[in-house]
Write a protein that holds these residues in place. Structure first.
Motif, PDB file in Angstrom:
ATOM      1  N   THR A   1      66.309  63.177  19.535  1.00  0.00           N
ATOM      2  CA  THR A   1      66.977  62.354  18.387  1.00  0.00           C
ATOM      3  C   THR A   1      65.880  62.202  17.321  1.00  0.00           C
ATOM      4  O   THR A   1      64.803  62.274  17.458  1.00  0.00           O
ATOM      5  CB  THR A   1      67.100  60.834  18.888  1.00  0.00           C
ATOM      6  OG1 THR A   1      67.944  60.093  17.820  1.00  0.00           O
ATOM      7  CG2 THR A   1      65.896  60.114  19.222  1.00  0.00           C
TER       8      THR A   1
ATOM      9  N   ARG B   1      66.004  59.625  15.446  1.00  0.00           N
ATOM     10  CA  ARG B   1      65.873  58.175  15.221  1.00  0.00           C
ATOM     11  C   ARG B   1      64.441  57.646  15.467  1.00  0.00           C
ATOM     12  O   ARG B   1      63.861  58.192  16.485  1.00  0.00           O
ATOM     13  CB  ARG B   1      67.076  57.391  16.103  1.00  0.00           C
ATOM     14  CG  ARG B   1      68.317  57.464  15.535  1.00  0.00           C
ATOM     15  CD  ARG B   1      69.292  56.713  16.667  1.00  0.00           C
ATOM     16  NE  ARG B   1      69.560  55.631  15.824  1.00  0.00           N
ATOM     17  CZ  ARG B   1      70.469  54.789  15.847  1.00  0.00           C
ATOM     18  NH1 ARG B   1      71.375  55.094  16.763  1.00  0.00           N
ATOM     19  NH2 ARG B   1      70.731  53.575  15.228  1.00  0.00           N
ATOM     20  N   THR B   2      63.912  56.641  14.711  1.00  0.00           N
ATOM     21  CA  THR B   2      62.558  56.374  14.847  1.00  0.00           C
ATOM     22  C   THR B   2      62.510  54.720  15.254  1.00  0.00           C
ATOM     23  O   THR B   2      61.646  54.330  15.488  1.00  0.00           O
ATOM     24  CB  THR B   2      61.603  56.657  13.811  1.00  0.00           C
ATOM     25  OG1 THR B   2      62.442  56.261  12.582  1.00  0.00           O
ATOM     26  CG2 THR B   2      61.519  58.310  13.561  1.00  0.00           C
ATOM     27  N   GLY B   3      63.547  54.067  14.882  1.00  0.00           N
ATOM     28  CA  GLY B   3      63.492  52.576  14.918  1.00  0.00           C
ATOM     29  C   GLY B   3      63.507  51.929  16.535  1.00  0.00           C
ATOM     30  O   GLY B   3      63.211  52.709  17.400  1.00  0.00           O
ATOM     31  N   ASN B   4      64.200  50.912  16.607  1.00  0.00           N
ATOM     32  CA  ASN B   4      64.181  50.161  17.814  1.00  0.00           C
ATOM     33  C   ASN B   4      65.565  50.421  18.555  1.00  0.00           C
ATOM     34  O   ASN B   4      65.994  49.594  19.548  1.00  0.00           O
ATOM     35  CB  ASN B   4      63.720  48.898  17.855  1.00  0.00           C
ATOM     36  CG  ASN B   4      64.405  48.032  16.811  1.00  0.00           C
ATOM     37  OD1 ASN B   4      64.962  48.688  16.169  1.00  0.00           O
ATOM     38  ND2 ASN B   4      64.111  46.760  16.942  1.00  0.00           N
ATOM     39  N   ILE B   5      66.391  51.016  18.166  1.00  0.00           N
ATOM     40  CA  ILE B   5      67.611  51.536  18.686  1.00  0.00           C
ATOM     41  C   ILE B   5      67.285  53.142  19.391  1.00  0.00           C
ATOM     42  O   ILE B   5      67.365  53.848  18.551  1.00  0.00           O
ATOM     43  CB  ILE B   5      68.937  51.344  17.764  1.00  0.00           C
ATOM     44  CG1 ILE B   5      69.017  50.126  17.134  1.00  0.00           C
ATOM     45  CG2 ILE B   5      70.194  51.810  18.762  1.00  0.00           C
ATOM     46  CD1 ILE B   5      70.029  49.816  16.173  1.00  0.00           C
ATOM     47  N   PRO B   6      67.475  53.219  20.697  1.00  0.00           N
ATOM     48  CA  PRO B   6      67.349  54.513  21.195  1.00  0.00           C
ATOM     49  C   PRO B   6      68.739  55.262  20.773  1.00  0.00           C
ATOM     50  O   PRO B   6      69.573  55.024  20.475  1.00  0.00           O
ATOM     51  CB  PRO B   6      67.449  54.246  22.653  1.00  0.00           C
ATOM     52  CG  PRO B   6      67.068  52.835  23.068  1.00  0.00           C
ATOM     53  CD  PRO B   6      67.686  52.219  21.607  1.00  0.00           C
ATOM     54  N   GLY B   7      68.243  56.913  20.718  1.00  0.00           N
ATOM     55  CA  GLY B   7      69.438  57.683  20.468  1.00  0.00           C
ATOM     56  C   GLY B   7      69.046  58.700  21.427  1.00  0.00           C
ATOM     57  O   GLY B   7      68.334  59.062  22.395  1.00  0.00           O
TER      58      GLY B   7
END
Lengths: 314, 114
Positions: free
Chosen positions: A234, A236-242
């Motif tokens: 993914t 994505r780098t924040g705290n919502i996994p992807g």
């Protein structure tokens, strides 16, 4: 490896303008456009030829076209939307009656023609444009138009649900990663083959751009798609996994004997059943096209095999 | 331990739990309850459609702040269909993997704590 060397791209003709001060470009579409490498290639070529036009006129000439798979309207519509955003005039000409009927049934000519929209065709899957925050409208569209019982009566509820989920994963991917304002969709049901094709298109940022930025590499379009569809990958780098959406769809379509095609940047990637293949185009598409093909003749028995207990979840 | 029941259908205002935004609003409510040391009962009654996007945001994100044994003790599921249980299991496995990288937990926590 698929190759573009044998593809004969349509003729582009410059004409005398009807509207003062505008240049006219006539694009003659080929005999046939299908959901395959060549079909998408023509639409990418059309995008390439029109991407720098401003305050001009574009004529889509369909005089030779006798086959056009309706879900491709999502791609054509997305490109035409960009063309119109650059203040160009769009005209569709010389449709043979069969293709004209198709474009009326799915309301495409309501967007890019003079057709008055009346809800006459309750069983057709319509061409639609959504804003990225309209996921509830999109849900209604799936429920009442794409997956309505009148259109596909034989389908099990579980299959209906799995198809809905897969489509939403793609819609959400476009919302999260596409950096786009609109999402374009269209579908086609093939009753004799018991297949449903559904296409979602966004124009904004390609998978290659996202992945290159994340990995700080310069991958080809096809390599970037291959990376993005791998489980656990993914940007994505924040705290919502992807990193799960594509792998869920791939797993389902493998069991369902369906197909997924992704076109983004200059890459083409396709998985049919368990087999994947990829290739590249000579042009870039500045967004992502995803076509999902579902086998409707599927009773989903495989979903009864796994037994997961709630206490094993967290 | 207090039990706090969250009716997801009511929380998101419909039967389709599909968007990141709806997941985020559920996540915030769960966190608020867990901070009170309550046991949270997630009631999926009337939920017809679930996506990994929603579950990543609502539940996967919890692993940026809480450890697995704590969540096991404080989260309870009700009325989740068998096929959705399979999806949730995948989301949770993925979240654990995603947050294995300690840096991500720190960054995640920073975002939550502002």
């Amino acid at each position: 490896m698929l190759s573009v060397s044998h593809i004969r791209y349509p003729k582009v003709v410059r004409e005398i303008p009807l509207h003062k001060g505008r240049n006219v470009m006539r694009y003659e579409f080929p005999d046939s456009l299908s959901n395959d490498f060549e079909g998408y290639s023509v639409l990418l070529n059309f995008h390439e030829k029109t991407r720098n036009l401003f305050l001009d006129e574009v004529i889509l000439d369909f005089k030779r076209t006798s086959w056009f798979e309706a879900n491709l309207c999502a791609v054509l519509g997305a490109v035409l939307n960009s063309v119109e955003n650059d203040l160009n005039i769009v005209r569709i000409e010389n449709l043979i009656p069969k293709i004209e009927r198709l474009f009326r049934r799915n309301y495409f000519l309501g967007h890019f023609g003079d057709m008055k929209i009346r809800d006459l065709y309750k069983t057709a899957v319509k061409y639609r444009k959504f804003r990225v925050n309209e996921e509830k409208l999109f849900k209604n569209y799936l429920d009442f138009e794409l997956l309505a019982k009148a259109v596909m009566p034989d389908m099990s509820n579980l299959l209906r649900k799995k198809i809905n989920e897969s489509i939403f994963e793609i819609f959400n991917n476009a919302v999260i990663h596409g950096d786009c304002q609109n999402i374009f969709s269209c579908g086609q049901y093939f009753p004799t083959k018991k297949r449903l094709d559904f296409t979602i298109v966004d124009i904004g940022v390609s998978i290659k751009q996202r992945v290159d930025e994340f990995l700080r590499q310069n991958l080809s379009g096809e390599e970037a798609i291959q990376w993005a569809v791998t489980k656990g990958h993914t940007t994505r780098t924040g705290n919502i996994p992807g990193g799960l959406g594509f792998s869920l769809i791939r797993e389902f379509l493998e069991r369902n004997d369906g197909k997924i095609q992704i076109i983004s940047g200059n890459g083409f990637w396709e998985q049919t059943g368990k087999n994947a293949k990829s290739s590249r185009y000579p042009y870039d598409f500045p967004g992502t096209i995803v076509n999902l093909e579902f086998n409707i003749d599927d009773k989903c028995h495989y979903y009864l095999l796994s037994e997961i207990k709630e206490e094993d979840i967290f | 331990m207090n039990d706090i029941r969250i009716n997801i259908f009511e929380q998101i205002g419909g039967s389709a739990a599909v968007s990141t935004e709806d997941g985020e609003s559920l996540y915030k409510r769960i966190v608020k309850a867990l901070e009170q040391k309550a046991r949270v009962i997630l009631d999926f009654n009337n939920i017809e459609l679930l996506t990994s996007t929603f579950l990543n945001s609502a539940i996967g994100q919890l692993y940026s702040r809480f450890k697995s044994p704590y969540l096991k003790a404080h989260l309870k599921l009700e009325n989740l269909k068998k096929e959705d249980l399979e999806l949730l299991k995948k989301v949770v496995e993925r979240a654990k993997e995603y947050f294995k990288d300690k840096g991500r937990i720190v960054n995640g926590a920073k975002e939550v704590l502002g």
